[in-house]
Design a protein around this motif. Structure first.
Motif, mmCIF file in Angstrom:
data_model
loop_
_atom_site.group_PDB
_atom_site.id
_atom_site.type_symbol
_atom_site.label_atom_id
_atom_site.label_comp_id
_atom_site.label_asym_id
_atom_site.label_seq_id
_atom_site.Cartn_x
_atom_site.Cartn_y
_atom_site.Cartn_z
ATOM 1 N N SER A 200 44.087 48.156 46.839
ATOM 2 C CA SER A 200 42.955 48.068 47.500
ATOM 3 C C SER A 200 41.659 47.772 46.813
ATOM 4 O O SER A 200 40.987 47.023 47.166
ATOM 5 C CB SER A 200 42.990 49.303 48.683
ATOM 6 O OG SER A 200 42.800 50.504 47.728
ATOM 7 N N ASP A 201 41.542 48.761 45.603
ATOM 8 C CA ASP A 201 40.389 48.336 44.656
ATOM 9 C C ASP A 201 40.718 47.035 43.904
ATOM 10 O O ASP A 201 39.420 46.426 43.851
ATOM 11 C CB ASP A 201 40.426 49.561 43.705
ATOM 12 C CG ASP A 201 40.189 50.707 44.275
ATOM 13 O OD1 ASP A 201 39.866 50.744 45.476
ATOM 14 O OD2 ASP A 201 40.462 51.875 43.681
ATOM 15 N N LEU A 202 41.855 46.707 43.706
ATOM 16 C CA LEU A 202 41.833 45.526 43.111
ATOM 17 C C LEU A 202 41.597 44.052 43.530
ATOM 18 O O LEU A 202 40.899 43.194 43.246
ATOM 19 C CB LEU A 202 43.169 45.321 42.204
ATOM 20 C CG LEU A 202 43.716 46.212 41.121
ATOM 21 C CD1 LEU A 202 45.189 46.121 40.781
ATOM 22 C CD2 LEU A 202 42.734 46.158 39.955
ATOM 23 N N VAL A 203 41.911 44.192 44.829
ATOM 24 C CA VAL A 203 41.661 43.138 45.686
ATOM 25 C C VAL A 203 40.230 42.938 46.129
ATOM 26 O O VAL A 203 39.558 41.841 46.455
ATOM 27 C CB VAL A 203 42.428 43.238 47.013
ATOM 28 C CG1 VAL A 203 41.807 42.487 48.041
ATOM 29 C CG2 VAL A 203 43.940 43.257 46.928
ATOM 30 N N PHE B 141 46.712 33.018 47.283
ATOM 31 C CA PHE B 141 47.907 33.910 46.631
ATOM 32 C C PHE B 141 47.992 33.432 44.838
ATOM 33 O O PHE B 141 48.149 34.190 44.094
ATOM 34 C CB PHE B 141 49.202 33.784 46.941
ATOM 35 C CG PHE B 141 49.296 34.773 48.312
ATOM 36 C CD1 PHE B 141 49.290 36.068 47.933
ATOM 37 C CD2 PHE B 141 49.277 34.092 49.531
ATOM 38 C CE1 PHE B 141 49.177 36.945 49.406
ATOM 39 C CE2 PHE B 141 49.304 35.068 50.693
ATOM 40 C CZ PHE B 141 49.334 36.473 50.346
ATOM 41 N N ALA B 142 47.730 32.081 44.607
ATOM 42 C CA ALA B 142 47.742 31.741 43.251
ATOM 43 C C ALA B 142 46.814 32.218 42.515
ATOM 44 O O ALA B 142 46.972 32.661 41.226
ATOM 45 C CB ALA B 142 47.696 30.036 43.129
ATOM 46 N N GLU B 143 45.400 32.291 42.961
ATOM 47 C CA GLU B 143 44.199 32.785 42.328
ATOM 48 C C GLU B 143 44.510 34.314 42.195
ATOM 49 O O GLU B 143 44.139 34.655 40.842
ATOM 50 C CB GLU B 143 43.137 32.318 43.017
ATOM 51 C CG GLU B 143 42.574 30.994 43.161
ATOM 52 C CD GLU B 143 41.322 30.975 43.986
ATOM 53 O OE1 GLU B 143 40.901 31.847 44.616
ATOM 54 O OE2 GLU B 143 41.020 29.862 44.018
ATOM 55 N N TRP B 144 44.961 35.045 43.167
ATOM 56 C CA TRP B 144 45.420 36.403 42.923
ATOM 57 C C TRP B 144 46.368 36.713 41.891
ATOM 58 O O TRP B 144 46.256 37.576 40.809
ATOM 59 C CB TRP B 144 45.848 37.097 44.102
ATOM 60 C CG TRP B 144 46.547 38.451 44.132
ATOM 61 C CD1 TRP B 144 47.955 38.328 44.397
ATOM 62 C CD2 TRP B 144 46.044 39.698 43.865
ATOM 63 N NE1 TRP B 144 48.260 39.799 44.157
ATOM 64 C CE2 TRP B 144 47.148 40.521 43.623
ATOM 65 C CE3 TRP B 144 44.654 40.009 43.576
ATOM 66 C CZ2 TRP B 144 47.029 41.804 43.627
ATOM 67 C CZ3 TRP B 144 44.641 41.375 43.300
ATOM 68 C CH2 TRP B 144 45.638 42.258 43.260
#
Length: 199
Positions: free
Chosen positions: A50-53, A61-64
């Motif tokens: 949750s913190d990372l997002v 999703f590619a960027e993530w």
């Protein structure tokens, strides 16, 4: 009035971003169990999602994936080794399960554990009723399905073993009742409760 709308998911769910895998039947249940027992995806291993997002500016999703792998390059491999190790333990355990063990497990579940929990609930309700000089009653099957085990002085109570506090699967569970916790030892049933809630 409740409003309804929709937004395009094309940019978010770009098929080229997602690794599709067809998991055979029952395998995800075993993998989930191995993951839970090995704690492979706890924050200390893979980070607090949750913190990372919130930290990333990723919009697809590619960027993530690119951002996450850069920040935690070893996380997936570390988690994999933990799950793999526990899967091996499950394989060894499954080989030990035979018809005799299945019958013994069912007897313990049906004749001991289920009845024991219900008898402990009744004993706690009766004890608190006598100690506090208040009325008590058991819940109906419909109320029990909602987590209510009985009533003390007309107040709904839910009676749980002490281990309930640490179960991750129920930490977000909402029960509309006063919680009473118990710990069973060889000689006593220790109970923890807020007596002001039903006095």
């Amino acid at each position: 009035m409740m409003a309804h709308d929709r937004l395009s998911a094309d940019e978010l769910y770009d098929a080229s971003d997602l690794d599709q895998y067809d998991f055979p039947k029952y395998t995800t249940q075993l993998l989930n169990l191995a993951n839970q027992n090995s704690q492979a995806t706890r924050p200390k291993v893979v980070g607090q999602m949750s913190d990372l997002v919130e930290e990333t500016d990723a919009r697809t999703f590619a960027e993530w994936k690119e951002w996450y792998v850069r920040r935690h390059p070893d996380a997936i491999q570390t988690a994999k080794e933990k799950v793999k190790s526990h899967i091996e333990k499950l394989r060894r355990a499954i080989k030990k399960i035979d018809e005799e063990m299945i019958e013994a497990w069912l007897k313990d579940l049906i004749l001991v554990k289920t009845a024991e929990g219900l008898l402990i609930q009744r004993a706690i309700l009766e004890y608190l009723s006598d100690e506090k000089d208040i009325s008590w009653s058991l819940s109906t099957p419909e109320e029990e399905a909602k987590g209510v085990d009985g009533y003390l002085n007309g107040v709904a109570v839910s009676i749980k073993p002490e281990s309930y506090k640490s179960k991750t699967s129920v930490q977000n569970e909402e029960i509309d009742a006063v919680l009473i916790f118990y710990k069973k030892t060889r000689k006593y049933i220790h109970i923890e409760y807020d007596e002001s809630a039903f006095l």
